[in-house]
Design an enzyme around this catalytic site. Sequence first.
Site, short mmCIF file in Angstrom:
data_model
loop_
_atom_site.label_atom_id
_atom_site.label_comp_id
_atom_site.label_asym_id
_atom_site.label_seq_id
_atom_site.Cartn_x
_atom_site.Cartn_y
_atom_site.Cartn_z
N HIS A 2 0.67 3.30 -9.28
CA HIS A 2 1.00 3.83 -10.61
C HIS A 2 1.17 5.34 -10.65
CE1 HIS A 2 -0.27 -0.13 -12.22
NE2 HIS A 2 -1.41 0.01 -11.58
O1 RIB Z 1 -3.04 1.12 -15.57
C1 RIB Z 1 -3.00 1.97 -14.45
C2 RIB Z 1 -3.63 3.29 -14.77
O2 RIB Z 1 -5.01 3.11 -15.09
C3 RIB Z 1 -3.63 4.25 -13.57
O3 RIB Z 1 -3.60 5.57 -14.04
C4 RIB Z 1 -4.95 3.98 -12.91
O4 RIB Z 1 -5.44 5.09 -12.16
C5 RIB Z 1 -5.82 3.75 -14.10
O5 RIB Z 1 -6.24 5.01 -14.58
#
Ligand code: RIB
Length: 313
Positions: A242
């Site tokens: 992500h």
């Molecule tokens: O949903 C993914 C996000 O939530 C990313 O930023 C991960 O690090 C968590 O913070």
Amino acid sequence: MAPRRILIDTDPGQDDAVALLTALASPELDVVAITTVAGNVPLPLTSRNARMMVELAGRTDVPVHAGCPRPMVRTLYTAEYVHGPSGIDGAELPEPTIPLAPGHAVDVLVDTVMAAEPGELTFCTLGPLTNVAMAIVKEPRIAGRLAGLVMMGGGFFEGGNVTPAAEFNIYVDPHAAHVVFTSGVPITMLPLDVTHKALTSDARIARFRSLGTRAGDAVAGMLDFFDRYDEEKYGTDGAPLHDPCVIAYLLEPSLFAGRRCHVDIEHHSETTMGMTLVDWWGVTKRDPNALVIDTVHADGYFELLVDRIGRLR
Ligand code: RIB
Ligand code: CA
């Protein structure tokens, strides 16, 4: 071309850690400061983990400021079930030696923006938006002075990853997200719709390990750990990486595509709390408040990450 001046707000988290290392290795970016927020794990751990990444990158010139220990209204919901008890399980690194920099993250965000020229600074957020929202509440003028806010968060066609409706960063602090999305700050949103197209794999992780460096080994170790939860949940060979999408977007925006949409944040209904209601088809006729990214060239993304992590020792 002068480096782009950015502030990174983060809740490391293995994927945050890779994003931080990528940014710190990239000369196109001037990381003015890193601010930490409670999210994946509680604030003391996100603050520890961020300092570990700064030291691993050899960039102790970049200050790390701790921010809010809980969301604006709700109680803190953390994700050790994904990231492990430390938040960066798999890293195998020493405890940080550098101290936290003085000054609360919210004050640092406000003071840095107000001291800079309008349009000079970009906020990059990798976690819940608590610090950024509190900064906007404290000094609303920062929304109009920022060049933009590039954030990982939300989901629409992909739904959520904490509830069927909500992605973690928005779910943890939906009230903060509402403040940010109604502030007028120019937002580029990288939701699950794009990050779910940026999956790690054994081969892609092996590329980091083949670098033969401490940074490469740390990234490979973290991703090996980070993958297991989503691989089991989604039945995929690999997990969505992500947060580095935020940094990659700044470095090579041509790897990404999306469209401008109006986005509302559900912060009332417990059933859909934290949902990002993306008006992808423009049916509400409301003015767009975000560029919503839904496409990434995955091979190019991982090539970029390997190249940048490969610049670290
Ligand atoms: O949903 C993914 C996000 O939530 C990313 O930023 C991960 O690090 C968590 O913070
Ligand atoms: Ca994160």
